[in-house]
Design an enzyme around this catalytic site. Structure first.
Site, PDB file in Angstrom:
ATOM      1  N   GLU A 146    -103.291  25.848  -0.677  1.00  0.00           N
ATOM      2  CA  GLU A 146    -102.816  26.386   0.609  1.00  0.00           C
ATOM      3  C   GLU A 146    -103.722  27.516   1.096  1.00  0.00           C
ATOM      4  O   GLU A 146    -103.826  27.755   2.302  1.00  0.00           O
ATOM      5  CB  GLU A 146    -101.347  26.831   0.470  1.00  0.00           C
ATOM      6  CG  GLU A 146    -100.431  25.607   0.411  1.00  0.00           C
ATOM      7  CD  GLU A 146     -99.127  25.787  -0.341  1.00  0.00           C
ATOM      8  OE1 GLU A 146     -98.749  26.930  -0.652  1.00  0.00           O
ATOM      9  OE2 GLU A 146     -98.487  24.751  -0.639  1.00  0.00           O
ATOM     10  N   GLU A 192    -104.242  20.644  -9.280  1.00  0.00           N
ATOM     11  CA  GLU A 192    -103.161  20.369  -8.330  1.00  0.00           C
ATOM     12  C   GLU A 192    -103.683  19.451  -7.235  1.00  0.00           C
ATOM     13  O   GLU A 192    -104.269  19.926  -6.256  1.00  0.00           O
ATOM     14  CB  GLU A 192    -102.693  21.671  -7.679  1.00  0.00           C
ATOM     15  CG  GLU A 192    -102.148  22.687  -8.642  1.00  0.00           C
ATOM     16  CD  GLU A 192    -101.236  23.667  -7.922  1.00  0.00           C
ATOM     17  OE1 GLU A 192    -100.050  23.664  -8.231  1.00  0.00           O
ATOM     18  OE2 GLU A 192    -101.705  24.386  -7.043  1.00  0.00           O
ATOM     19  N   TRP A 228     -93.961  31.536  -6.375  1.00  0.00           N
ATOM     20  CA  TRP A 228     -92.842  31.612  -5.426  1.00  0.00           C
ATOM     21  C   TRP A 228     -93.297  31.366  -3.984  1.00  0.00           C
ATOM     22  O   TRP A 228     -92.468  31.230  -3.092  1.00  0.00           O
ATOM     23  CB  TRP A 228     -92.158  32.980  -5.519  1.00  0.00           C
ATOM     24  CG  TRP A 228     -91.368  33.201  -6.774  1.00  0.00           C
ATOM     25  CD1 TRP A 228     -91.238  32.349  -7.843  1.00  0.00           C
ATOM     26  CD2 TRP A 228     -90.585  34.366  -7.087  1.00  0.00           C
ATOM     27  NE1 TRP A 228     -90.432  32.918  -8.799  1.00  0.00           N
ATOM     28  CE2 TRP A 228     -90.024  34.163  -8.367  1.00  0.00           C
ATOM     29  CE3 TRP A 228     -90.322  35.568  -6.435  1.00  0.00           C
ATOM     30  CZ2 TRP A 228     -89.197  35.104  -8.984  1.00  0.00           C
ATOM     31  CZ3 TRP A 228     -89.511  36.518  -7.045  1.00  0.00           C
ATOM     32  CH2 TRP A 228     -88.949  36.280  -8.305  1.00  0.00           C
ATOM     33  N   LYS A 229     -94.593  31.379  -3.762  1.00  0.00           N
ATOM     34  CA  LYS A 229     -95.129  31.227  -2.403  1.00  0.00           C
ATOM     35  C   LYS A 229     -94.471  32.267  -1.478  1.00  0.00           C
ATOM     36  O   LYS A 229     -94.303  33.402  -1.889  1.00  0.00           O
ATOM     37  CB  LYS A 229     -94.964  29.789  -1.911  1.00  0.00           C
ATOM     38  CG  LYS A 229     -95.590  28.797  -2.892  1.00  0.00           C
ATOM     39  CD  LYS A 229     -95.759  27.426  -2.328  1.00  0.00           C
ATOM     40  CE  LYS A 229     -96.420  26.523  -3.359  1.00  0.00           C
ATOM     41  NZ  LYS A 229     -96.675  25.181  -2.850  1.00  0.00           N
ATOM     42  N   GLY A 247     -94.147  25.304  -7.748  1.00  0.00           N
ATOM     43  CA  GLY A 247     -93.879  25.953  -6.468  1.00  0.00           C
ATOM     44  C   GLY A 247     -92.389  25.946  -6.160  1.00  0.00           C
ATOM     45  O   GLY A 247     -91.624  26.772  -6.654  1.00  0.00           O
TER      46      GLY A 247
HETATM   47  P1  PGA Z   1     -94.713  22.373  -5.435  1.00  0.00           P
HETATM   48  O1  PGA Z   1     -95.984  23.320  -5.275  1.00  0.00           O
HETATM   49  O2  PGA Z   1     -94.230  22.530  -6.848  1.00  0.00           O
HETATM   50  O3  PGA Z   1     -93.728  22.893  -4.439  1.00  0.00           O
HETATM   51  O4  PGA Z   1     -95.184  20.978  -5.124  1.00  0.00           O
HETATM   52  C1  PGA Z   1     -96.904  23.427  -6.300  1.00  0.00           C
HETATM   53  C2  PGA Z   1     -97.976  24.394  -5.919  1.00  0.00           C
HETATM   54  O5  PGA Z   1     -98.428  24.374  -4.772  1.00  0.00           O
HETATM   55  O6  PGA Z   1     -98.406  25.214  -6.710  1.00  0.00           O
END
Ligand code: PGA
Length: 250
Positions: A97, A165, A9-10, A231
């Site tokens: 990130e 990723e 979910w960030k 994400g």
């Molecule tokens: P995203 O992010 O699906 O929004 O591209 C993926 C992630 O960073 O895990």
């Protein structure tokens, strides 16, 4: 085939109430998808209340990051052990990130080991910023894998999940081409077998980066992956519902 879906979910959503609604939709969709295992990694603040409000068994919870030290003077951090005590069974480690904020390969090595020592499943993220003509990105990925697995005892290798990723596909408009992912999955498997012996055949390899309900099925079918790390699409009720529905019979 059983697929694994990690919902990262960030830094979303903005309130606990919205998080509860998002959990509700995700749980509902996953209850209707027997072949899909869902792991939700919410902002750490929401972990305890979400966990407490969930009575089922189908969905598991994780953290997006945790410190390798158990306790101590680390302002702003939460430890792997605190995460486990709050109900996390999984931990995302080395997300791009986090690496962009300074997390090193050395940190991921310690975090993978800390997670395993507490019986938390580490989800080790690897991925290059860009691809060069000479295949430099393969050396980069190999190094990330080598670091992440260096303290993993042979008996625990297969517990680690690897999420590939590519940074250029995270938060982008398009995901990677599934055929290219297939090649990358072969490379990751081969590298892990070299590093950790045949125990690495049991490691689950996932893809992450711009996955949604439109491209998820092709990625699972053609990408040679055991699942997806999602994400943006995991933080929207309608999107995650459609995505889980789409992959339920792959
Ligand atoms: P995203 O992010 O699906 O929004 O591209 C993926 C992630 O960073 O895990």
């Amino acid at each position: 085939m059983k697929s694994l879906l990690i919902a990262n979910w960030k830094m979303n959503p903005l309130t606990l109430h919205e998080a509860q609604k998002l959990l509700e939709s995700t749980v509902k969709a996953s209850n209707a998808a027997r072949e899909v295992s869902v792991i939700i990694a919410p902002p750490a603040l929401y972990l305890i209340p979400l966990r407490a409000g969930y009575r089922g068994k189908k969905v598991a919870f994780g953290v997006q990051n945790a410190h390798f030290e158990n306790t101590g003077s680390f302002t702003g951090e939460i430890s792997m052990e605190e995460a486990r005590n709050a109900g996390a069974s999984h931990a995302i480690i080395g997300h791009a990130e986090r690496r962009a904020m300074g997390e090193s390969n050395e940190d991921t090595r310690k975090k993978v080991a800390a997670a395993l020592s507490l019986n938390i499943v580490p989800i080790l993220c690897v991925g290059e910023k860009a691809r060069g003509y000479e295949g430099e990105h393969l050396i980069f990925i190999k190094e990330q894998l080598r670091a992440g697995f260096s303290d993993v005892a042979p008996g625990k290798v297969a517990r680690v999940i690897v999420a590939y990723e590519p940074i250029w596909a995270i938060g982008a408009e398009e995901a990677m081409n599934p055929r290219d992912m297939h090649e990358m999955a072969i490379f990751i498997r081969k590298t892990l077998v070299e590093l950790c012996s045949e125990k690495a055949m049991g490691v689950r390899i996932l893809y992450g980066g711009s996955i949604d309900e439109g491209n998820a099925v092709a990625m699972i079918r053609q990408g040679d992956v055991a699942g997806l790390l999602v994400g943006r699409a995991s933080a929207r009720k309608e999107k995650i519902t459609q995505l889980i529905r789409a992959i339920k019979e792959v």
